[in-house]
Write a protein that holds these residues in place. Structure first.
Motif, short mmCIF file in Angstrom:
data_model
loop_
_atom_site.label_atom_id
_atom_site.label_comp_id
_atom_site.label_asym_id
_atom_site.label_seq_id
_atom_site.Cartn_x
_atom_site.Cartn_y
_atom_site.Cartn_z
N PRO A 43 -72.05 -28.23 7.57
CA PRO A 43 -72.18 -29.40 8.44
C PRO A 43 -71.88 -28.98 9.87
O PRO A 43 -70.93 -28.25 10.12
CB PRO A 43 -71.12 -30.37 7.92
CG PRO A 43 -70.14 -29.54 7.18
CD PRO A 43 -70.86 -28.31 6.70
N TYR A 45 -71.65 -30.43 13.91
CA TYR A 45 -71.71 -31.49 14.93
C TYR A 45 -71.28 -30.88 16.25
O TYR A 45 -70.15 -30.44 16.39
CB TYR A 45 -70.81 -32.65 14.52
CG TYR A 45 -70.78 -33.77 15.53
CD1 TYR A 45 -71.96 -34.39 15.93
CD2 TYR A 45 -69.57 -34.21 16.05
CE1 TYR A 45 -71.93 -35.41 16.85
CE2 TYR A 45 -69.55 -35.24 16.99
CZ TYR A 45 -70.74 -35.83 17.38
OH TYR A 45 -70.71 -36.84 18.30
N GLU A 47 -72.08 -27.96 17.59
CA GLU A 47 -71.61 -26.60 17.32
C GLU A 47 -72.50 -25.55 17.98
O GLU A 47 -72.62 -24.45 17.48
CB GLU A 47 -71.54 -26.34 15.82
CG GLU A 47 -70.57 -27.19 15.04
CD GLU A 47 -69.11 -26.76 15.23
OE1 GLU A 47 -68.86 -25.82 16.01
OE2 GLU A 47 -68.24 -27.39 14.62
N ASP A 76 -75.40 -33.03 12.28
CA ASP A 76 -74.93 -34.39 12.13
C ASP A 76 -75.13 -35.18 13.43
O ASP A 76 -74.19 -35.69 14.01
CB ASP A 76 -73.44 -34.31 11.74
CG ASP A 76 -72.84 -35.67 11.41
OD1 ASP A 76 -73.62 -36.62 11.33
OD2 ASP A 76 -71.62 -35.75 11.24
N CYS A 128 -68.70 -24.98 10.00
CA CYS A 128 -69.66 -24.21 10.78
C CYS A 128 -68.96 -23.42 11.89
O CYS A 128 -69.60 -22.79 12.71
CB CYS A 128 -70.67 -25.18 11.36
SG CYS A 128 -72.02 -24.42 12.16
N ASP A 129 -67.62 -23.46 11.95
CA ASP A 129 -66.92 -22.83 13.07
C ASP A 129 -66.17 -21.56 12.66
O ASP A 129 -65.31 -21.08 13.39
CB ASP A 129 -65.95 -23.84 13.71
CG ASP A 129 -65.04 -24.49 12.66
OD1 ASP A 129 -65.03 -24.01 11.52
OD2 ASP A 129 -64.35 -25.47 13.00
N GLN A 131 -63.85 -21.23 10.70
CA GLN A 131 -62.42 -21.40 10.41
C GLN A 131 -62.16 -21.17 8.92
O GLN A 131 -61.04 -20.91 8.52
CB GLN A 131 -61.95 -22.81 10.82
CG GLN A 131 -61.78 -22.92 12.32
CD GLN A 131 -61.04 -24.17 12.72
OE1 GLN A 131 -61.53 -25.27 12.54
NE2 GLN A 131 -59.84 -24.01 13.25
N ARG A 232 -60.27 -21.44 15.76
CA ARG A 232 -61.62 -21.71 16.25
C ARG A 232 -61.90 -20.82 17.45
O ARG A 232 -61.10 -20.77 18.37
CB ARG A 232 -61.68 -23.18 16.64
CG ARG A 232 -63.04 -23.71 16.90
CD ARG A 232 -62.92 -25.17 17.30
NE ARG A 232 -63.48 -26.06 16.30
CZ ARG A 232 -64.79 -26.26 16.16
NH1 ARG A 232 -65.63 -25.62 16.91
NH2 ARG A 232 -65.25 -27.11 15.26
N SER A 237 -62.34 -28.92 18.28
CA SER A 237 -62.22 -29.76 17.09
C SER A 237 -62.79 -31.13 17.37
O SER A 237 -62.63 -31.67 18.46
CB SER A 237 -60.76 -29.87 16.69
OG SER A 237 -60.65 -30.76 15.60
N LYS A 238 -63.51 -31.71 16.38
CA LYS A 238 -64.17 -32.99 16.59
C LYS A 238 -63.26 -34.15 16.26
O LYS A 238 -63.65 -35.30 16.32
CB LYS A 238 -65.42 -33.09 15.71
CG LYS A 238 -66.36 -31.90 15.78
CD LYS A 238 -66.90 -31.71 17.18
CE LYS A 238 -67.72 -30.45 17.30
NZ LYS A 238 -67.06 -29.23 16.97
N TRP A 239 -62.02 -33.87 15.87
CA TRP A 239 -61.15 -34.93 15.41
C TRP A 239 -60.18 -35.36 16.50
O TRP A 239 -59.35 -34.60 16.94
CB TRP A 239 -60.37 -34.47 14.19
CG TRP A 239 -61.26 -34.15 13.05
CD1 TRP A 239 -61.72 -32.92 12.68
CD2 TRP A 239 -61.85 -35.07 12.13
NE1 TRP A 239 -62.54 -33.02 11.60
CE2 TRP A 239 -62.65 -34.34 11.25
CE3 TRP A 239 -61.79 -36.46 11.99
CZ2 TRP A 239 -63.37 -34.93 10.23
CZ3 TRP A 239 -62.50 -37.04 10.97
CH2 TRP A 239 -63.28 -36.28 10.10
#
Ligand code: UDP
Ligand code: MG
Length: 338
Positions: A43, A45, A47, A76, A128-129, A131, A232, A237-239
């Protein structure tokens, strides 16, 4: 005249049966000789910074290990040039496939879209990073070859995080572990599933899926692989804190009715308090010093009012989730494929 005709029919049936047997044997041989393919669902997003590097790294490692693979990138609904990077990766390597969402549907939706598009004999899911270390992916594949159907990546260490993040993640996973009766404290989305497990997951109809818990819940012969969460390298981070809280609430409510029992619990506590206060008030009334003033009434009203409102909120949230499920909208909308 009837006898030869019957004989002839018997012979035809015998020949047909023979042919079917040969055909069956051929398919089994074909299936055994065919190399097993591993699909890797990623996944992605926003990236763009990591995508090509991830594709390249995975390709190198899997080729070195002589593992036949297929990379399925799920964009995404990224706002940067992630999709362009996926197209470039697919242009350079026919083993790369891409799915593009019409908007951002969230990581869970992206994982499920990837599972649905993957064609491999086993399907791995990883971030996808990078990690999630690709070396652990190879280890998972070997375990799958040994016959395990679900190989779960568990975090040996959580990598760099703030103390607050670590504490709230700890609390979330404690609640989730209680709700699902599965130890979730070190769980991650880094997993490898056999085709059979994938089919079972895809048949589960709920809109609000929580991959991490569902893949343990389905059972199958499973094992774990420990890994260290890497740092990373690029992108971010997307969070946000808000999205993490939202994620925690969604998944707890999606998996457990415990919050509704809290409502019942609060009711019981208030009832017991009511009995004690009631007896005390009556005793004071009959002994000639009745409770006075509005203070008591105001305090009681405030307490009861807030408990009732919170309880309604909890029940309302569950109803809204039922409403979401009943609408039966798709988990995601795919706008492009490559
Ligand atoms: N991701 C996604 N959709 C989202 C948010 C994240 O597909 O709405 C992907 C993201 O591209 C990455 C993975 O989920 O591959 C994990 O996200 P991230 O690295 O931001 O999370 P963290 O590692 O910080 O928990
Ligand atoms: Mg990450």
């Amino acid at each position: 005249m009837a006898v030869p005709a019957a004989n002839f029919r018997m012979q035809v049936i015998a020949i047909n049966e023979g042919l079917k047997k040969i055909e069956r044997k051929d398919t089994i041989l074909l299936q055994d000789n065919r190399n097993k393919i591993m699909s890797v669902v990623l996944p992605a997003y926003n990236e763009e910074a990591m995508l090509l590097k991830t594709a390249e790294t995975l390709k190198k490692i899997l080729q070195k290990e002589k593992i036949e693979y297929e990379l399925v990138f799920v964009d995404d609904g990224s706002k940067d040039s992630t999709w362009k990077r996926i197209e470039e990766a697919a242009g350079a390597d026919c083993q790369v496939r891409g799915v593009h969402f019409s908007r951002n549907f969230g990581k869970e939706a992206a994982i499920f879209a990837g599972l649905a598009s993957a064609s491999g004999d086993c399907v791995a899911v990883m971030d996808c990073d990078l990690q999630h270390p690709p070396a652990a992916l190879v280890e998972m594949y070997r375990l799958w070859e040994e016959g395990y159907e679900v190989v779960e990546g568990v975090k040996k260490s959580r990598g760099k995080e703030s103390a607050l993040h670590r504490a709230s993640a700890g609390m979330f996973y404690k609640l989730m572990s209680k709700a699902t009766s599965i130890d979730m404290s070190r769980a991650s989305d880094f997993k490898l599933l056999d085709r059979r497990a994938v089919e079972v997951l895809l048949e589960m109809p709920e809109r609000n899926a929580f991959f991490r818990a569902m893949s343990s819940w389905i059972g199958f012969q499973s094992t774990t692989v420990e890994f260290d969460v890497q740092e990373r390298e690029a992108g971010e981070s997307k969070w946000s804190t808000k999205s993490l809280i939202q994620y925690a609430i969604t998944n707890i409510v999606g998996y457990s009715a415990a919050p509704m029992q809290v409502v019942t619990g609060a009711g019981v506590v208030v009832f017991l308090l009511g009995i004690v206060l009631g007896i005390q008030t009556l005793i004071r009334y009959f002994s000639g010093h009745a409770v006075e003033g509005f203070t008591t009434v105001i305090l009681l009203l405030l307490l009861l009012g807030s408990i009732i409102m919170i309880s309604l909120g909890i029940i309302g949230y569950y109803i809204s989730r039922i409403y979401e499920e009943v609408k039966g909208r798709p988990r995601y909308i795919i706008s492009k494929r490559i």
